[in-house]
Design an enzyme around this catalytic site. Structure first.
Site, short mmCIF file in Angstrom:
data_model
loop_
_atom_site.label_atom_id
_atom_site.label_comp_id
_atom_site.label_asym_id
_atom_site.label_seq_id
_atom_site.Cartn_x
_atom_site.Cartn_y
_atom_site.Cartn_z
CE LYS A 38 2.50 2.36 -3.89
NZ LYS A 38 2.16 0.95 -4.13
CG HIS B 36 -2.02 -1.02 1.13
ND1 HIS B 36 -2.52 -1.69 2.21
CD2 HIS B 36 -2.70 -1.48 0.05
CE1 HIS B 36 -3.47 -2.51 1.82
NE2 HIS B 36 -3.60 -2.40 0.51
CG HIS C 175 -7.88 -1.26 -4.82
ND1 HIS C 175 -7.42 -0.18 -4.11
CD2 HIS C 175 -6.83 -2.13 -4.89
CE1 HIS C 175 -6.15 -0.38 -3.77
NE2 HIS C 175 -5.78 -1.56 -4.23
CG ASP D 195 -4.25 -5.40 -5.59
OD1 ASP D 195 -3.04 -5.59 -5.41
OD2 ASP D 195 -4.85 -4.39 -5.18
CB THR E 129 0.57 -3.39 -8.07
OG1 THR E 129 1.25 -3.12 -6.83
CG2 THR E 129 -0.41 -4.53 -7.85
CB THR F 165 4.94 -1.65 -5.80
OG1 THR F 165 3.96 -1.05 -4.95
CG2 THR F 165 5.94 -2.42 -4.96
#
Length: 265
Positions: free
Chosen positions: A173, A169, A256, A229, A196, A199
């Site tokens: 990070k 998150h 999300h 994700d 993702t 990141t």
């Protein structure tokens, strides 16, 4: 356990699917580990009522003095586990919770189950929900205590053939980047790394800084809110990704959330 070290304190539970038959995940985990639990780790196990009863019916860990029965789930057994995770008393606090979950079992999303996972994240207590993870964790605990590795589990640790997903998150990070920086040689052993969007970009920058890599070190998917994700969940579902490191911020609401739950499922 080595002389002078306190035994591990482990919370244990299993969904009905995993304790209903002798070939359930609960028995496939503890059967081969029974001697190690009794003689090597001498772990203290605090077991949810239905799970304890299933072990007793099958004769697993029979007469083991470090086995404690908690109430059944409907009688507050999971709340006992939560209380032990958050306890300020080191003699009462759990070192790990193993809850073998069936994602199709609606009890896995009951409030007390969600609270258990959340408090494990907050209090940095290991939360294990799959058979593979539980097997690996027990093996690492054995090796850390000085016992010889089990060669039957060598394939579990063949990182050169595996893919790992790295997710964090926003507020985590930077922590993930520093975590990988300090263990870069280890993560470099994996056949493939995925992440993702943001990141992944940060990890590729790190790899270029450390190793002067000119090809992407991490395969990037979409950012989490744009479906990343879910894309990684598909990699797991189709057995293309074996491991996930996901640094979650339990204090922040996620737009999300459904995608994150899909990945965890």
């Amino acid at each position: 356990m080595p002389l002078g070290l306190p035994p591990l304190r482990i919370g244990l539970a299993a969904s009905a699917l995993h304790r209903a038959a002798p070939n359930g995940a609960l028995f496939r985990l503890l059967g081969p580990l029974e001697r190690s639990i009794r003689e090597e780790l001498r772990a203290e196990l605090f077991v949810l009522g239905q799970t304890y009863d299933a072990l007793a019916a099958d004769g697993v860990l029979a007469d083991y003095p470090r086995l404690t029965r908690l109430p059944m789930r409907r009688d507050g057994g999971v709340i006992h586990l939560v209380a032990a995770v958050v306890s300020g008393d080191p003699a009462r606090r759990l070192d790990a919770v193993i809850y073998l979950l069936d994602p199709d079992d609606p009890t896995s999303v009951f409030p007390e189950g969600q609270a258990l996972k959340r408090e494990c994240v907050i209090h940095e207590t290991l939360f294990v929900s799959t058979l593979a993870h539980a097997r690996e964790w027990f093996e690492l605990a054995r090796v850390e205590c000085g016992f010889a590795p089990n060669p039957l589990l060598d394939t579990h640790f063949d990182f050169a053939s595996q893919t790992i997903a790295l997710i964090a998150h926003d507020s985590c990070k930077g922590e993930l980047i520093e975590f990988v920086r300090g263990r870069f040689a280890f993560f470099d052993r994996f056949r493939r790394r995925i992440a993702t969007g943001t990141t992944g970009a940060m990890l590729n920058d790190l790899a270029e800084e450390i190793s002067a890599a000119h090809t992407p070190w991490v395969q990037r998917f979409h950012s989490g809110p744009l479906g990343g994700d879910a894309e990684i969940a598909l990699e797991i579902l189709e057995n293309r990704c074996r491991r996930v490191i996901f640094l979650e911020d339990p204090h922040v609401a996620r737009q999300h959330e459904a995608d994150i739950q899909l990945l965890e499922r």
